[in-house]
Design a protein around this motif. Structure first.
Motif, mmCIF file in Angstrom:
data_model
loop_
_atom_site.group_PDB
_atom_site.id
_atom_site.type_symbol
_atom_site.label_atom_id
_atom_site.label_comp_id
_atom_site.label_asym_id
_atom_site.label_seq_id
_atom_site.Cartn_x
_atom_site.Cartn_y
_atom_site.Cartn_z
ATOM 1 N N UNK A 127 -12.874 -6.889 -24.074
ATOM 2 C CA UNK A 127 -12.503 -8.276 -23.880
ATOM 3 C C UNK A 127 -11.538 -8.489 -22.734
ATOM 4 N N UNK A 128 -11.035 -7.430 -22.134
ATOM 5 C CA UNK A 128 -10.116 -7.570 -21.014
ATOM 6 C C UNK A 128 -10.882 -7.444 -19.708
ATOM 7 N N UNK A 129 -10.331 -8.003 -18.671
ATOM 8 C CA UNK A 129 -11.016 -8.039 -17.387
ATOM 9 C C UNK A 129 -11.056 -6.688 -16.693
ATOM 10 N N UNK A 130 -10.040 -5.863 -16.891
ATOM 11 C CA UNK A 130 -9.971 -4.597 -16.172
ATOM 12 C C UNK A 130 -9.497 -4.767 -14.738
ATOM 13 N N UNK A 131 -9.061 -5.964 -14.364
ATOM 14 C CA UNK A 131 -8.638 -6.241 -12.989
ATOM 15 C C UNK A 131 -7.129 -6.093 -12.837
ATOM 16 N N UNK A 132 -6.711 -5.711 -11.644
ATOM 17 C CA UNK A 132 -5.293 -5.645 -11.289
ATOM 18 C C UNK A 132 -4.950 -6.980 -10.639
ATOM 19 N N UNK A 133 -4.306 -7.867 -11.393
ATOM 20 C CA UNK A 133 -4.054 -9.222 -10.902
ATOM 21 C C UNK A 133 -3.010 -9.270 -9.789
ATOM 22 N N UNK A 134 -2.145 -8.275 -9.698
ATOM 23 C CA UNK A 134 -1.131 -8.278 -8.646
ATOM 24 C C UNK A 134 -1.593 -7.531 -7.405
ATOM 25 N N UNK A 135 -2.125 -6.328 -7.567
ATOM 26 C CA UNK A 135 -2.490 -5.514 -6.417
ATOM 27 C C UNK A 135 -3.971 -5.477 -6.112
ATOM 28 N N UNK A 185 -18.641 -20.594 -14.252
ATOM 29 C CA UNK A 185 -17.312 -20.731 -14.837
ATOM 30 C C UNK A 185 -16.417 -19.691 -14.179
ATOM 31 N N UNK A 186 -15.322 -20.152 -13.568
ATOM 32 C CA UNK A 186 -14.397 -19.267 -12.864
ATOM 33 C C UNK A 186 -13.056 -19.247 -13.582
ATOM 34 N N UNK A 187 -12.500 -18.061 -13.746
ATOM 35 C CA UNK A 187 -11.155 -17.892 -14.290
ATOM 36 C C UNK A 187 -10.229 -17.751 -13.099
ATOM 37 N N UNK A 188 -9.401 -18.765 -12.863
ATOM 38 C CA UNK A 188 -8.507 -18.777 -11.711
ATOM 39 C C UNK A 188 -7.183 -18.134 -12.122
ATOM 40 N N UNK A 189 -6.817 -17.048 -11.442
ATOM 41 C CA UNK A 189 -5.584 -16.316 -11.739
ATOM 42 C C UNK A 189 -4.474 -16.871 -10.857
ATOM 43 N N UNK A 190 -3.462 -17.436 -11.497
ATOM 44 C CA UNK A 190 -2.412 -18.170 -10.807
ATOM 45 C C UNK A 190 -1.108 -17.395 -10.653
ATOM 46 N N UNK A 191 -1.055 -16.171 -11.128
ATOM 47 C CA UNK A 191 0.148 -15.358 -11.035
ATOM 48 C C UNK A 191 0.897 -15.313 -12.343
ATOM 49 N N UNK A 192 2.029 -14.630 -12.334
ATOM 50 C CA UNK A 192 2.826 -14.518 -13.567
ATOM 51 C C UNK A 192 3.262 -15.883 -14.086
ATOM 52 N N UNK A 193 3.304 -16.016 -15.392
ATOM 53 C CA UNK A 193 3.701 -17.277 -16.009
ATOM 54 C C UNK A 193 5.056 -17.764 -15.543
ATOM 55 N N UNK A 194 6.007 -16.846 -15.393
ATOM 56 C CA UNK A 194 7.357 -17.244 -14.966
ATOM 57 C C UNK A 194 7.326 -17.837 -13.560
ATOM 58 N N UNK A 195 6.479 -17.299 -12.683
ATOM 59 C CA UNK A 195 6.373 -17.829 -11.320
ATOM 60 C C UNK A 195 5.654 -19.181 -11.338
ATOM 61 N N UNK A 253 -1.402 -18.792 -20.704
ATOM 62 C CA UNK A 253 -1.166 -17.350 -20.583
ATOM 63 C C UNK A 253 -2.470 -16.566 -20.708
ATOM 64 N N UNK A 254 -2.637 -15.616 -19.808
ATOM 65 C CA UNK A 254 -3.786 -14.719 -19.836
ATOM 66 C C UNK A 254 -3.296 -13.296 -20.058
ATOM 67 N N UNK A 255 -4.118 -12.338 -19.691
ATOM 68 C CA UNK A 255 -3.713 -10.956 -19.908
ATOM 69 C C UNK A 255 -2.634 -10.523 -18.925
ATOM 70 N N UNK A 256 -1.850 -9.559 -19.339
ATOM 71 C CA UNK A 256 -0.764 -8.992 -18.526
ATOM 72 C C UNK A 256 0.203 -10.047 -18.003
ATOM 73 N N UNK A 257 0.532 -11.034 -18.826
ATOM 74 C CA UNK A 257 1.520 -12.070 -18.506
ATOM 75 C C UNK A 257 1.127 -12.970 -17.332
ATOM 76 N N UNK A 258 -0.139 -12.989 -16.965
ATOM 77 C CA UNK A 258 -0.603 -13.862 -15.887
ATOM 78 C C UNK A 258 -1.055 -15.193 -16.450
ATOM 79 N N UNK A 259 -0.949 -16.217 -15.619
ATOM 80 C CA UNK A 259 -1.412 -17.545 -15.977
ATOM 81 C C UNK A 259 -2.831 -17.712 -15.436
ATOM 82 N N UNK A 260 -3.706 -18.224 -16.288
ATOM 83 C CA UNK A 260 -5.116 -18.391 -15.932
ATOM 84 C C UNK A 260 -5.557 -19.785 -16.342
ATOM 85 N N UNK A 261 -6.478 -20.350 -15.588
ATOM 86 C CA UNK A 261 -7.134 -21.594 -15.997
ATOM 87 C C UNK A 261 -8.616 -21.466 -15.675
ATOM 88 N N UNK A 262 -9.434 -22.237 -16.356
ATOM 89 C CA UNK A 262 -10.870 -22.193 -16.124
ATOM 90 C C UNK A 262 -11.305 -23.406 -15.314
#
Length: 179
Positions: free
Chosen positions: A35-43, A79-89, A63-72
């Motif tokens: 169920x996880x993407x297996x992607x490195x959202x930072x690097x 359907x695209x999952x847009x990775x917006x970076x860490x939630x705190x950022x 909130x998405x996996x590894x503390x990243x913020x995601x929206x669809x």
């Protein structure tokens, strides 16, 4: 070389390869990360897959996996999952987004191990409100990265660019360490 010895060597090579390259073969051997993407959202930003697309927001940033913020976002039939970076950022630097807003997203597109399409966003423009945010530079370095924020570049009064963060400076192809 006997066939059984050859098979043993091949299995060891595959196992070593999977250990060296992370989860590349996790699906083959079974994985705890179902169920996880297996992607490195930072690097994992790949400048070779950068694209710009438009679509309509179907779920707010969450909130998405590894503390990243995601929206669809729905773009055409995809359907695209847009990775917006860490939630705190994102909480401090993100823009207002509502369901059904029209967005333009520039970023690195990738297929996750979960079969979903992801875009590691570089620039996001809310075409409904006109708001926009840059989340990465042209090299794909995240705005929340210590390396990126330590290299704040400003235009000098004489023109050109100067590096405000210390470290290496290059002029005419050469470089030297500044102390």
């Amino acid at each position: 070389m006997t066939p059984s010895r050859f098979s043993l060597i091949c299995m060891k090579a595959i196992l070593l390869n999977s250990l060296l390259f992370g989860t590349a073969f996790a699906g083959f051997f079974g994985s705890d990360d179902k169920g996880k993407s297996g992607l490195d959202f930072n690097g994992g930003y790949d400048i070779n897959t950068v694209t710009t697309m438009s679509g309509r927001v179907i779920s707010l940033p969450h909130p998405g996996e590894n503390e990243n913020t995601i929206m669809e976002v729905k773009s055409g039939n995809e359907l695209l999952n847009i990775c917006l970076g860490p939630g705190s950022y994102w909480d401090k630097n993100g823009i207002a987004i509502n369901v059904n807003d029209d967005l333009s997203v520039k970023g690195s597109k990738a297929q996750g191990q979960d079969g979903k399409s992801y875009v590691l966003a570089q620039k996001l423009v809310n075409k409904t409100t006109g708001a926009q945010v840059d989340l990465r530079n042209d090299k794909g370095e995240p705005a929340w990265s210590v390396r990126n924020t330590s290299r704040t570049r400003m235009e000098s009064p004489a023109g050109g660019m100067r590096n405000q963060g210390g470290g290496m400076m290059r002029s005419g192809g050469g470089g030297m360490m500044r102390r």
